[in-house]
Write an enzyme that holds these catalytic residues in place. Structure first.
Site: not given
Ligand code: PLP
Length: 314
Positions: A62, A81, A129, A177, A209, A234
């Site tokens: 997503y 991304r 499934r 993501k 993070e 991410l």
């Molecule tokens: N890290 C994680 C785990 C996230 O879920 C997100 C955003 O959903 C981010 C970092 C920040 O990413 P972005 O700046 O692209 O929203």
């Protein structure tokens, strides 16, 4: 049948029930248009199969793109991304850039979004499934919707937020993501149960993070520290933009892991994401960070990020 006869659709009782339901969630439920598998439909008609692999296996990725003044912020960054995430999972992009941009713009217009976000999810589609992937010609599911949200006037940006630190229990490919967000959801709930707003995740003694954002500290010498990119985090689209802002402002940045103790002893801490921009963090595990108030570095970066994003949004 019996209740239908006793209570036909046009009876006053039924009419009242329908009216109450509609007015209770009129804005979101009746008026919002959703994009589902190449069609724009009312929310109540937006449906996908129970066999969808996004639902059964979290076999989906997503993106969330923020909207300011009715325009999309860093659409091409999110698209890049999205392609990377799909590629890592051996999936293609079902629509080209122009088509995806059109879907985003149509939803913003149809749902009259001045400020908020567009959520888009792409799954491997619906199939019997089975852990093994279905044939490659299985149509992917594509869903997109909008949410209205005050992004610029966010009280949390004025006050700062409190976080707790938790073990990072996620899988080893946090750079993709995917919609596997249970760990993030449990983390946010644990933070809430401790009277905090969010959590930073810690693996092998170092902060990776936030549950849904990238993490930063500002050291006593003014250097900004944020974790280097790897499979552990991410690659935030906002992170990328904010680091560019820091560079323009001649702020020094180190991309490396940092510990919770280092964060607690820092002058400032903050996090970034597409819908929160830059948010100051004023407390970690019940201990004040710096003065316990939002600091000048986070404030400045938020201000510059917003003005740059407003200027470049499409
Ligand atoms: N890290 C994680 C785990 C996230 O879920 C997100 C955003 O959903 C981010 C970092 C920040 O990413 P972005 O700046 O692209 O929203």
């Amino acid at each position: 049948m019996k209740s239908a006869v006793a209570n036909p659709p046009n009876s006053p009782t039924m009419q009242t029930a329908i009216t109450v339901t509609r007015s209770a969630c009129r804005e979101d439920f009746v008026l919002r248009t959703i994009f589902v598998n190449h069609q724009y439909v009312a929310e109540a008609d937006a449906k996908i199969s129970v066999f969808d692999r996004g639902f059964l296996f979290a076999d989906a990725v997503y993106e969330i793109t923020s909207v300011m003044e009715g325009k999309l912020v860093d659409f091409d960054g999110h698209l890049a991304r999205l392609k990377l995430s799909l590629g890592e999972l051996d999936m293609g992009l079902p629509l080209n850039r122009e088509q995806l941009l059109d879907v985003h713009r149509q939803l913003v217009e149809r749902n009259r979004i001045k400020e908020g976000l567009v959520y888009m999810q792409i799954t491997r589609g619906a199939a019997e499934r089975d852990f093994a992937f279905p044939p490659p010609d299985t149509p992917q599911t594509i869903v997109a919707f909008t949410q209205k949200k005050d992004l610029i006037d966010n009280p949390a940006a004025e006050k700062g937020i409190k976080i707790v630190t938790l073990a990072d229990l996620r899988w080893g490919r946090c750079d993709i993501k995917t919609v596997q967000l249970l760990c993030a959801s449990l983390g946010k709930m644990e933070a809430k149960n401790h009277g905090a707003d969010d959590a930073w995740l810690v693996a092998e003694g170092y902060v990776t993070e936030g549950t849904s954002n990238n993490a930063y500290i500002v050291k006593s010498d003014g250097v900004i520290v944020t974790r280097n990119l790897s499979h552990r985090i991410l690659s935030g689209i906002t992170r990328n933009a904010v680091l560019k802002c820091a560079e323009h402002l001649k702020m020094k940045v180190e991309q490396r892991p940092f510990t919770v103790d280092e964060a607690k002893g820092a002058l400032e801490a903050f996090c970034t994401s597409a819908t929160t921009f830059v948010l100051p963090i004023v407390e970690i595990d019940g201990e004040k960070v710096g003065s316990g108030m939002p600091g000048p570095v986070a404030r400045k970066l938020r201000e510059i990020y917003i003005s740059e994003s407003l200027g470049s949004a499409i």
